[in-house]
Motif scaffolding. Structure first.
Motif, PDB file in Angstrom:
ATOM      1  N   ALA A  40       0.842  -1.205   0.000  1.00  0.00           N
ATOM      2  CA  ALA A  40       0.000   0.000   0.000  1.00  0.00           C
ATOM      3  C   ALA A  40       0.875   1.253   0.000  1.00  0.00           C
ATOM      4  CB  ALA A  40      -0.928  -0.009   1.212  1.00  0.00           C
ATOM      5  N   THR A  41       1.953   1.218   0.771  1.00  0.00           N
ATOM      6  CA  THR A  41       2.880   2.359   0.814  1.00  0.00           C
ATOM      7  C   THR A  41       3.537   2.565  -0.538  1.00  0.00           C
ATOM      8  OG1 THR A  41       3.277   2.044   3.171  1.00  0.00           O
ATOM      9  CG2 THR A  41       4.957   3.258   1.941  1.00  0.00           C
ATOM     10  N   SER A  42       3.955   1.486  -1.188  1.00  0.00           N
ATOM     11  CA  SER A  42       4.586   1.598  -2.505  1.00  0.00           C
ATOM     12  C   SER A  42       3.614   2.138  -3.546  1.00  0.00           C
ATOM     13  CB  SER A  42       5.121   0.241  -2.950  1.00  0.00           C
ATOM     14  OG  SER A  42       6.221  -0.135  -2.175  1.00  0.00           O
ATOM     15  N   ILE A  43       2.377   1.687  -3.491  1.00  0.00           N
ATOM     16  CA  ILE A  43       1.365   2.189  -4.419  1.00  0.00           C
ATOM     17  C   ILE A  43       1.160   3.693  -4.196  1.00  0.00           C
ATOM     18  CG2 ILE A  43      -1.116   2.133  -4.971  1.00  0.00           C
ATOM     19  CD1 ILE A  43      -0.939  -0.961  -4.424  1.00  0.00           C
ATOM     20  N   ALA A  44       0.984   4.089  -2.940  1.00  0.00           N
ATOM     21  CA  ALA A  44       0.764   5.508  -2.626  1.00  0.00           C
ATOM     22  C   ALA A  44       1.972   6.353  -3.028  1.00  0.00           C
ATOM     23  CB  ALA A  44       0.463   5.675  -1.139  1.00  0.00           C
ATOM     24  N   ASN A  45       3.180   5.883  -2.726  1.00  0.00           N
ATOM     25  CA  ASN A  45       4.390   6.625  -3.098  1.00  0.00           C
ATOM     26  C   ASN A  45       4.510   6.769  -4.611  1.00  0.00           C
ATOM     27  OD1 ASN A  45       5.193   6.997  -0.439  1.00  0.00           O
ATOM     28  ND2 ASN A  45       6.579   5.250  -0.441  1.00  0.00           N
ATOM     29  N   SER A  46       4.144   5.725  -5.333  1.00  0.00           N
ATOM     30  CA  SER A  46       4.205   5.777  -6.794  1.00  0.00           C
ATOM     31  C   SER A  46       3.224   6.800  -7.349  1.00  0.00           C
ATOM     32  CB  SER A  46       3.918   4.399  -7.387  1.00  0.00           C
ATOM     33  OG  SER A  46       4.917   3.486  -7.022  1.00  0.00           O
ATOM     34  N   VAL A  47       2.013   6.796  -6.821  1.00  0.00           N
ATOM     35  CA  VAL A  47       1.001   7.743  -7.298  1.00  0.00           C
ATOM     36  C   VAL A  47       1.447   9.181  -6.992  1.00  0.00           C
ATOM     37  CG1 VAL A  47      -1.396   8.515  -7.039  1.00  0.00           C
ATOM     38  CG2 VAL A  47      -0.866   6.067  -7.144  1.00  0.00           C
ATOM     39  N   ARG A  48       1.936   9.414  -5.784  1.00  0.00           N
ATOM     40  CA  ARG A  48       2.441  10.756  -5.446  1.00  0.00           C
ATOM     41  C   ARG A  48       3.610  11.147  -6.341  1.00  0.00           C
ATOM     42  NH1 ARG A  48       1.721   8.951  -0.225  1.00  0.00           N
ATOM     43  NH2 ARG A  48       3.941   8.531  -0.038  1.00  0.00           N
ATOM     44  N   GLY A  49       4.520  10.221  -6.584  1.00  0.00           N
ATOM     45  CA  GLY A  49       5.667  10.503  -7.445  1.00  0.00           C
ATOM     46  C   GLY A  49       5.243  10.841  -8.861  1.00  0.00           C
ATOM     47  N   ILE A  50       4.274  10.096  -9.381  1.00  0.00           N
ATOM     48  CA  ILE A  50       3.765  10.378 -10.721  1.00  0.00           C
ATOM     49  C   ILE A  50       3.145  11.766 -10.761  1.00  0.00           C
ATOM     50  CG2 ILE A  50       1.944   9.745 -12.374  1.00  0.00           C
ATOM     51  CD1 ILE A  50       2.645   6.762 -11.656  1.00  0.00           C
ATOM     52  N   LYS A  51       2.362  12.094  -9.739  1.00  0.00           N
ATOM     53  CA  LYS A  51       1.735  13.425  -9.713  1.00  0.00           C
ATOM     54  C   LYS A  51       2.788  14.522  -9.732  1.00  0.00           C
ATOM     55  CE  LYS A  51      -1.476  16.534  -7.488  1.00  0.00           C
ATOM     56  NZ  LYS A  51      -2.209  16.892  -8.688  1.00  0.00           N
ATOM     57  N   LYS A  52       3.794  14.408  -8.883  1.00  0.00           N
ATOM     58  CA  LYS A  52       4.826  15.453  -8.792  1.00  0.00           C
ATOM     59  C   LYS A  52       5.621  15.590 -10.083  1.00  0.00           C
ATOM     60  CE  LYS A  52       5.378  15.208  -3.800  1.00  0.00           C
ATOM     61  NZ  LYS A  52       6.243  14.812  -2.696  1.00  0.00           N
ATOM     62  N   LEU A  53       5.975  14.476 -10.692  1.00  0.00           N
ATOM     63  CA  LEU A  53       6.776  14.531 -11.913  1.00  0.00           C
ATOM     64  C   LEU A  53       5.963  14.938 -13.132  1.00  0.00           C
ATOM     65  CD1 LEU A  53       8.981  11.339 -11.566  1.00  0.00           C
ATOM     66  CD2 LEU A  53       9.777  13.699 -11.578  1.00  0.00           C
ATOM     67  N   ASN A  54       4.729  14.499 -13.199  1.00  0.00           N
ATOM     68  CA  ASN A  54       3.933  14.714 -14.400  1.00  0.00           C
ATOM     69  C   ASN A  54       3.498  16.167 -14.577  1.00  0.00           C
ATOM     70  OD1 ASN A  54       2.695  13.823 -16.766  1.00  0.00           O
ATOM     71  ND2 ASN A  54       0.748  13.458 -15.733  1.00  0.00           N
ATOM     72  N   LEU A  55       3.345  16.890 -13.500  1.00  0.00           N
ATOM     73  CA  LEU A  55       2.924  18.289 -13.584  1.00  0.00           C
ATOM     74  C   LEU A  55       4.106  19.158 -14.005  1.00  0.00           C
ATOM     75  CD1 LEU A  55       0.485  20.161 -13.114  1.00  0.00           C
ATOM     76  CD2 LEU A  55       1.287  20.459 -10.768  1.00  0.00           C
ATOM     77  N   LYS A  56       3.948  19.855 -15.092  1.00  0.00           N
ATOM     78  CA  LYS A  56       5.031  20.712 -15.595  1.00  0.00           C
ATOM     79  C   LYS A  56       5.246  21.898 -14.665  1.00  0.00           C
ATOM     80  CE  LYS A  56       4.636  19.545 -20.472  1.00  0.00           C
ATOM     81  NZ  LYS A  56       4.413  20.073 -21.829  1.00  0.00           N
ATOM     82  N   ASP A  57       6.372  22.553 -14.823  1.00  0.00           N
ATOM     83  CA  ASP A  57       6.726  23.686 -13.973  1.00  0.00           C
ATOM     84  C   ASP A  57       5.683  24.796 -14.007  1.00  0.00           C
ATOM     85  OD1 ASP A  57       9.046  22.467 -13.106  1.00  0.00           O
ATOM     86  OD2 ASP A  57      10.312  23.442 -14.619  1.00  0.00           O
ATOM     87  N   ASN A  58       4.952  24.927 -15.105  1.00  0.00           N
ATOM     88  CA  ASN A  58       3.937  25.979 -15.196  1.00  0.00           C
ATOM     89  C   ASN A  58       2.711  25.691 -14.343  1.00  0.00           C
ATOM     90  OD1 ASN A  58       2.363  24.098 -16.613  1.00  0.00           O
ATOM     91  ND2 ASN A  58       2.789  25.014 -18.604  1.00  0.00           N
ATOM     92  N   LYS A  59       2.643  24.460 -13.768  1.00  0.00           N
ATOM     93  CA  LYS A  59       1.567  24.022 -12.872  1.00  0.00           C
ATOM     94  C   LYS A  59       0.198  23.982 -13.530  1.00  0.00           C
ATOM     95  CE  LYS A  59       4.368  23.923  -9.274  1.00  0.00           C
ATOM     96  NZ  LYS A  59       5.118  22.750  -9.045  1.00  0.00           N
ATOM     97  N   THR A  60       0.153  24.070 -14.855  1.00  0.00           N
ATOM     98  CA  THR A  60      -1.135  24.030 -15.549  1.00  0.00           C
ATOM     99  C   THR A  60      -1.204  22.954 -16.619  1.00  0.00           C
ATOM    100  OG1 THR A  60      -0.427  25.681 -17.162  1.00  0.00           O
ATOM    101  CG2 THR A  60      -1.554  26.503 -15.186  1.00  0.00           C
ATOM    102  N   SER A  61      -0.086  22.344 -16.957  1.00  0.00           N
ATOM    103  CA  SER A  61      -0.109  21.297 -17.975  1.00  0.00           C
ATOM    104  C   SER A  61       0.746  20.110 -17.531  1.00  0.00           C
ATOM    105  CB  SER A  61       0.374  21.839 -19.326  1.00  0.00           C
ATOM    106  OG  SER A  61       1.706  22.293 -19.237  1.00  0.00           O
ATOM    107  N   TYR A  62       0.617  19.029 -18.277  1.00  0.00           N
ATOM    108  CA  TYR A  62       1.234  17.763 -17.882  1.00  0.00           C
ATOM    109  C   TYR A  62       2.135  17.233 -18.996  1.00  0.00           C
ATOM    110  CZ  TYR A  62      -2.443  17.904 -14.380  1.00  0.00           C
ATOM    111  OH  TYR A  62      -3.263  18.286 -13.356  1.00  0.00           O
ATOM    112  N   TYR A  63       3.106  16.433 -18.601  1.00  0.00           N
ATOM    113  CA  TYR A  63       3.919  15.717 -19.578  1.00  0.00           C
ATOM    114  C   TYR A  63       3.083  14.624 -20.248  1.00  0.00           C
ATOM    115  CZ  TYR A  63       8.049  18.073 -17.815  1.00  0.00           C
ATOM    116  OH  TYR A  63       8.961  19.032 -17.468  1.00  0.00           O
ATOM    117  N   ILE A  64       2.255  13.952 -19.444  1.00  0.00           N
ATOM    118  CA  ILE A  64       1.350  12.928 -19.966  1.00  0.00           C
ATOM    119  C   ILE A  64      -0.068  13.350 -19.583  1.00  0.00           C
ATOM    120  CG2 ILE A  64       0.709  10.493 -19.985  1.00  0.00           C
ATOM    121  CD1 ILE A  64       3.543   9.901 -18.831  1.00  0.00           C
ATOM    122  N   ASN A  65      -0.885  13.641 -20.573  1.00  0.00           N
ATOM    123  CA  ASN A  65      -2.266  14.019 -20.296  1.00  0.00           C
ATOM    124  C   ASN A  65      -3.061  12.781 -19.889  1.00  0.00           C
ATOM    125  OD1 ASN A  65      -2.080  16.843 -20.864  1.00  0.00           O
ATOM    126  ND2 ASN A  65      -1.933  16.311 -23.021  1.00  0.00           N
TER     127      ASN A  65
END
Length: 166
Positions: free
Chosen positions: A64-89
């Motif tokens: 459960a911890t690994s799943i949660a950490n992965s989801v959080r990591g994906i969220k942080k990485l996927n959001l571009k610096d402009n905070k309005t768009s994503y690397y993967i939509n």
């Protein structure tokens, strides 16, 4: 990347704007590829633990911890610096699942049922559509919730997994 920065500096100093822009484009592409590789790493970890959960019909605290950490990591990485768009939509994940699912099965075969199944045997047992559907649910949370709200949303989905009610 260091050489590209040196070349960029030299182009700017020499007034070679078109060459400088080409280097900037190359650097941007390199940065995007690195981000996508990191997202892919988190995706593999997410898929591994969803596979383990599906086959063993249980959910450990560490999974459960690994799943949660992965989801959080994906969220942080996927959001571009402009905070309005994503690397993967949100509608662009299918090729990433296809690329990473086989790697996740290979890795999971070393752990599922204490490594008693070969990669081929595990591959035959895994319901790929279900794994992708569940992974999609977790990833969709990253587009809907802020980092602060994400934890509760992840916990709600974890509770729906086999063994997650505990």
């Amino acid at each position: 990347m260091v050489q590209e920065l040196i070349d960029l500096r030299n182009c700017i100093l020499a007034g070679k704007n078109e060459e400088a822009i080409a280097i900037v484009d190359e650097l941007e592409g390199m940065s995007k590829q690195a981000t996508l590789r990191n997202i892919g790493s988190f995706l593999i970890i997410l898929l591994i633990h969803l596979i383990k959960n599906q086959v063993e019909q249980r959910l450990t605290n560490s999974w459960a911890t690994s799943i949660a950490n992965s989801v959080r990591g994906i969220k942080k990485l996927n959001l571009k610096d402009n905070k309005t768009s994503y690397y993967i939509n949100a509608d662009e994940w299918e090729p990433f699942f296809e690329d990473e699912l086989e790697a996740a099965i290979r890795e999971a075969s070393r752990e599922v049922l204490e490594g008693k199944l070969s990669r081929v045997q595990l591959s035959q047992r895994v319901d790929r559509e279900e794994i992708i559907a569940i992974a999609t649910q977790f990833i969709s949370l990253t587009y809907t919730y802020s980092i602060k709200e994400l934890e509760d949303a992840i916990d709600e989905l974890l509770a729906k997994l086999p063994g997650g009610e505990n």
